[in-house]
Design an enzyme around this catalytic site. Structure first.
Site, PDB file in Angstrom:
ATOM      1  CB  CYS A   2      -0.960   0.046   1.183  1.00 38.74           C
ATOM      2  SG  CYS A   2      -2.188  -1.262   1.191  1.00 38.74           S
ATOM      3  CG  LEU A  51      -0.404  -5.714  -1.839  1.00 42.46           C
ATOM      4  CD1 LEU A  51      -0.427  -6.164  -3.292  1.00 42.46           C
ATOM      5  CD2 LEU A  51       0.979  -5.937  -1.233  1.00 42.46           C
ATOM      6  CD  GLU A  80      -0.950  -7.892   8.377  1.00 38.64           C
ATOM      7  OE1 GLU A  80      -1.588  -8.876   8.802  1.00 38.64           O
ATOM      8  OE2 GLU A  80      -0.169  -7.947   7.415  1.00 38.64           O
ATOM      9  N   GLY A 380      13.382 -12.634   6.468  1.00 36.08           N
ATOM     10  CA  GLY A 380      14.148 -12.379   7.691  1.00 36.08           C
ATOM     11  C   GLY A 380      14.897 -11.064   7.652  1.00 36.08           C
TER      12      GLY A 380
END
Length: 409
Positions: A2, A51, A80, A380
């Site tokens: 996004c 997205l 998020e 990672g």
């Protein structure tokens, strides 16, 4: 991932056109290929490129709390919040009603419930703009460690903001001029917090909120990494790190779209793939979809270097055999790495002339291939920094200096 863009000008009803907002937002299409949304009133414009990861159908943005005619708050959000389910339950118990199943509406209602302190309750990676029309206040918020980018520029009484510099540069009120300090950082491969190579263009620092209201604009820090003595023994330390890693991975596996892991065969990506396999397996899901990258002819022509002493793929395949992941090795050809269109795409995405040989081009091609099967990839990133994976972290000449060895030559 996004992208967000927009402006605020409380001194007068803005005369800027919706076309300007659309132009800014369109520069972020690589960040948000799935959808575009615009919202504006006489003082504020918010643009969003999406997205879609959570609540694909209903999580469109900018998102409004209240009615379109009388909004209580409007949110333009990237990232998020991993504890959104816990926050949602707490807010529902306090009387909040939800129309969607994603985290964006949870962030909106958290602000309505707890005011500006709500950001202290959010766990995740995020950068967002939240407009409160009743208080005539805009909040630009960046996550604790600055995983998600957020830039802003003042032009008179107005403030422009965006996920990337190119979106701010797309507005006719901003003129691109080089800043000496930012240019020195760029050439020296270092980073001064908040500074960019462009004069009058800044980053919201990690763990900060930029508030714009009738009193002007001000930065407030809501989080800082505390420094405390480490007194646990090795057994407790290992158990604590393991608990943290499982908790982190478990939160990042929440998605409504296909998910995968990036598997190089190193310790960090192998550990994360193993944890994801364990978590999804116990939930009756899986197998984990994993991807690695290799180069055509590398088995015959590989040359060891200090940066890359061995080929990755043999180790990745050993992990695949051990865990039973649904794996795909993506092979890249030399001509694809040197193709002008691919290099142009990488430089355009960077905003800045900063790239490390073919590394970024190979990542671009890798992600383009992964996107055909997965939308979210678990990797990672920063593991070498956190766990001391770089060679120089173990060089006595570097460790013995007064400087922290994040970067050494």
């Amino acid at each position: 991932m996004c992208g967000i863009a927009g402006w605020i000008d409380l001194s007068r009803p803005t005369e800027w056109k919706e076309a300007d907002l659309e132009r800014m937002t369109r520069t972020l299409v690589r960040r948000g290929p799935d959808d575009e949304g615009l919202w504006a009133d006489e003082h504020v414009g918010l643009g969003h490129r999406r997205l879609a990861v959570l609540d694909v159908r209903r999580g469109v943005q900018p998102m409004i709390a209240g009615s379109a005619e009388q909004p209580h708050a409007v949110l333009c959000y990237s990232g998020e919040v991993y504890n959104f389910r816990e926050l949602r339950s707490e807010l529902a118990a306090r009387g909040h009603v939800f129309r969607t199943h994603g985290d964006t509406e949870v962030v909106l209602n958290a602000y309505l419930e707890w005011g500006e302190s709500f950001v202290e309750r959010l766990t995740g990676m995020f950068a967002f703009a939240l407009w409160d029309p009743r208080a005539r206040r805009l909040l630009l918020v960046r996550d604790r460690l600055g995983i998600k980018p957020l830039y802003y520029a003042r032009t008179g009484d107005a403030v422009l903001f965006a996920s990337e510099p190119k979106a701010v540069l797309a507005h006719p009120e901003f003129t691109a001029r080089l800043d000496h300090q930012g240019l020195a950082d760029l050439l020296g491969l270092v980073k001064t917090p908040g500074v960019t190579p462009f004069r009058d263009l800044y980053e919201v620092p990690p763990g900060h909120v930029l508030t714009v209201d009738g009193n002007g604009s001000r930065l407030t820090r809501y989080w800082a990494l505390p420094t405390i003595p480490h007194e646990d023994d090795i057994v407790d330390t290992v158990a604590h790190v393991r608990e943290l890693l499982f908790d982190i991975v478990r939160g990042q596996l929440i998605t409504d779209v296909p998910l995968c892991t990036l598997l190089s065969g190193g310790l960090d990506s192998s550990a994360l793939t193993a944890i994801a396999t364990d978590v999804l397996g116990k939930a009756g899901e899986g197998p984990v979809r994993s991807f690695s990258v290799d180069f055509v002819g590398s088995a015959d022509h590989f040359r060891a270097s200090e940066f890359r002493p061995e080929r990755d793929n043999p180790y990745a395949l050993q992990v695949v055999d051990h865990l039973g992941t649904a794996h795909r090795t993506i092979e890249l050809a030399d001509e694809a790495l040197t193709e002008d269109g691919n290099r142009d795409a990488v430089l355009g995405a960077h905003d800045l002339p900063l790239t490390f040989g073919d590394v970024d081009t190979s990542l671009y091609l890798l992600f383009s291939a992964i996107r055909e099967q997965s939308t979210v990839a678990l990797s990672g990133e920063s593991a070498d920094e956190v766990f001391g994976g770089y060679n120089w972290f173990h060089d006595p000449r570097v460790v013995g200096t007064a400087d922290f060895p994040w970067l050494s030559t």
